[in-house]
Design a protein around this motif. Structure first.
Motif, PDB file in Angstrom:
ATOM      1  N   UNK A 139       0.211  -1.346   0.260  1.00 41.85           N
ATOM      2  CA  UNK A 139      -0.170   0.364  -0.035  1.00 41.85           C
ATOM      3  C   UNK A 139       0.723   0.947   0.364  1.00 41.85           C
ATOM      4  N   UNK A 140       2.261   0.837   0.927  1.00 34.34           N
ATOM      5  CA  UNK A 140       3.155   2.795   1.136  1.00 34.34           C
ATOM      6  C   UNK A 140       3.471   3.355  -0.496  1.00 34.34           C
ATOM      7  N   UNK A 141       3.874   1.638  -1.536  1.00 31.53           N
ATOM      8  CA  UNK A 141       4.684   2.105  -2.880  1.00 31.53           C
ATOM      9  C   UNK A 141       3.248   2.121  -3.771  1.00 31.53           C
ATOM     10  N   UNK A 142       2.262   1.926  -3.709  1.00 28.31           N
ATOM     11  CA  UNK A 142       1.069   1.972  -4.107  1.00 28.31           C
ATOM     12  C   UNK A 142       1.112   3.506  -4.181  1.00 28.31           C
ATOM     13  N   UNK A 143       0.762   3.966  -2.863  1.00 23.41           N
ATOM     14  CA  UNK A 143       1.144   5.397  -2.969  1.00 23.41           C
ATOM     15  C   UNK A 143       1.851   5.697  -3.592  1.00 23.41           C
ATOM     16  N   UNK A 144       3.385   6.117  -3.681  1.00 15.72           N
ATOM     17  CA  UNK A 144       4.273   6.651  -4.283  1.00 15.72           C
ATOM     18  C   UNK A 144       3.773   6.344  -5.816  1.00 15.72           C
ATOM     19  N   UNK A 145       3.693   5.322  -5.795  1.00 17.90           N
ATOM     20  CA  UNK A 145       3.596   5.313  -7.885  1.00 17.90           C
ATOM     21  C   UNK A 145       1.627   6.270  -7.944  1.00 17.90           C
ATOM     22  N   UNK A 146       0.893   6.299  -7.309  1.00 15.71           N
ATOM     23  CA  UNK A 146      -0.060   7.202  -7.724  1.00 15.71           C
ATOM     24  C   UNK A 146       0.546   8.626  -7.232  1.00 15.71           C
ATOM     25  N   UNK A 147       1.786   8.934  -6.360  1.00 14.96           N
ATOM     26  CA  UNK A 147       1.870  10.450  -6.921  1.00 14.96           C
ATOM     27  C   UNK A 147       2.299  10.613  -7.824  1.00 14.96           C
ATOM     28  N   UNK A 148       3.242   9.827  -8.310  1.00 14.11           N
ATOM     29  CA  UNK A 148       4.172   9.638  -9.471  1.00 14.11           C
ATOM     30  C   UNK A 148       3.247  10.374 -10.385  1.00 14.11           C
ATOM     31  N   UNK A 149       1.700   9.202 -10.964  1.00 16.55           N
ATOM     32  CA  UNK A 149       1.597   8.837 -12.447  1.00 16.55           C
ATOM     33  C   UNK A 149       1.238  10.526 -12.734  1.00 16.55           C
ATOM     34  N   UNK A 150       0.842  11.906 -11.634  1.00 19.70           N
ATOM     35  CA  UNK A 150       1.079  13.147 -12.383  1.00 19.70           C
ATOM     36  C   UNK A 150       2.628  13.356 -12.867  1.00 19.70           C
ATOM     37  N   UNK A 151       3.236  13.299 -12.183  1.00 23.42           N
ATOM     38  CA  UNK A 151       4.702  13.330 -12.267  1.00 23.42           C
ATOM     39  C   UNK A 151       4.498  13.482 -14.267  1.00 23.42           C
ATOM     40  N   UNK A 152       4.258  11.842 -14.397  1.00 18.32           N
ATOM     41  CA  UNK A 152       4.655  11.403 -15.997  1.00 18.32           C
ATOM     42  C   UNK A 152       3.963  11.965 -16.464  1.00 18.32           C
ATOM     43  N   UNK A 153       2.299  12.034 -16.159  1.00 20.34           N
ATOM     44  CA  UNK A 153       1.478  13.394 -17.012  1.00 20.34           C
ATOM     45  C   UNK A 153       1.996  15.121 -16.951  1.00 20.34           C
ATOM     46  N   UNK A 154       2.638  15.105 -16.330  1.00 21.91           N
ATOM     47  CA  UNK A 154       3.047  16.784 -16.510  1.00 21.91           C
ATOM     48  C   UNK A 154       4.136  17.107 -17.684  1.00 21.91           C
ATOM     49  N   UNK A 155       5.312  15.889 -17.643  1.00 22.62           N
ATOM     50  CA  UNK A 155       6.442  16.002 -17.681  1.00 22.62           C
ATOM     51  C   UNK A 155       5.810  14.954 -19.817  1.00 22.62           C
ATOM     52  N   UNK A 156       5.123  14.717 -20.217  1.00 19.60           N
ATOM     53  CA  UNK A 156       4.532  14.254 -21.169  1.00 19.60           C
ATOM     54  C   UNK A 156       3.939  15.398 -21.283  1.00 19.60           C
ATOM     55  N   UNK A 157       2.903  16.237 -20.421  1.00 18.44           N
ATOM     56  CA  UNK A 157       2.454  16.844 -21.404  1.00 18.44           C
ATOM     57  C   UNK A 157       3.288  18.355 -21.672  1.00 18.44           C
ATOM     58  N   UNK A 158       3.866  18.934 -20.665  1.00 15.71           N
ATOM     59  CA  UNK A 158       4.937  19.801 -21.409  1.00 15.71           C
ATOM     60  C   UNK A 158       5.984  19.115 -22.136  1.00 15.71           C
TER      61      UNK A 158
END
Length: 193
Positions: A89-108
């Motif tokens: 669950x803790x790793x899943x929380x980190x993965x969830x946080x990183x979802x937006x990092x990937x989308x933001x970078x791709x969008x940029x």
């Protein structure tokens, strides 16, 4: 070129972090455990930041930058094999946080930052969208906030304090790591205590 293609972040690097988490006693209330999870998240954000910076510096073209981001996303967001349910669950929380990092970078890389609006305005819009259960829109707003952060705007800590626990709060947590990574893209040492 600062980093050869395919070397920004490897499956082996991610697995080393997961092995370490699996081997240690993890208590989210404990400072060392919390730091380990944050380092896992920051390490990935730094790799994403390096790709974006190389793209900004014309060391990578758009297609290669997007491929590199997709490669890291596939490694980091794939299903994790840890027996301990709480650690999972803790790793899943980190993965969830990183979802937006990937989308933001791709969008940029694909479209650049929006021409108007602030980081805070996009996060507020994301929070409202989440309240209306429009999660795709909420992620889109957070990603736009992320493109502004990549472009040099600041994530105001006051905005984050008002967020209720949920996906937007998790995504903004990831954007905080992205902001740190953009300002100081130094590798987090895996053996750092």
């Amino acid at each position: 070129m600062s980093t050869p293609p395919g070397e920004y972040y490897t499956e082996e690097r991610w697995q080393n972090w997961l092995d370490r988490i699996a081997a240690e006693d993890i208590d989210p209330e404990d400072e060392d455990s919390a730091r380990l999870l944050l380092n896992l998240q920051d390490d990935t954000a730094i790799a994403v930041a390096k790709i974006v910076i190389d793209y900004q510096d014309d060391e990578l073209d758009e297609d290669v930058a997007l491929e590199e981001l997709a490669d890291i996303r596939e490694v980091v967001l794939s299903e994790v094999d840890i027996d301990d349910e709480e650690k999972l669950m803790l790793v899943d929380g980190v993965q969830t946080s990183l979802v937006c990092v990937f989308y933001a970078a791709e969008e940029y890389v694909a479209g650049g930052p929006p021409s108007d609006g602030t980081v805070g305005e996009y996060i507020e819009a994301a929070s409202e969208a989440e309240g209306e259960e429009e999660l795709d829109a909420a992620l889109g707003y957070c990603a736009q906030a992320g493109t502004l952060i990549i472009d040099g705007a600041e994530l105001d800590r006051d905005v984050t304090e008002d967020l209720e626990f949920g996906l937007v709060a998790e995504w903004v947590n990831g954007l905080d790591s992205l902001q740190t990574a953009m300002s100081d893209p130094e590798v987090v040492e895996e053996d750092e205590e």
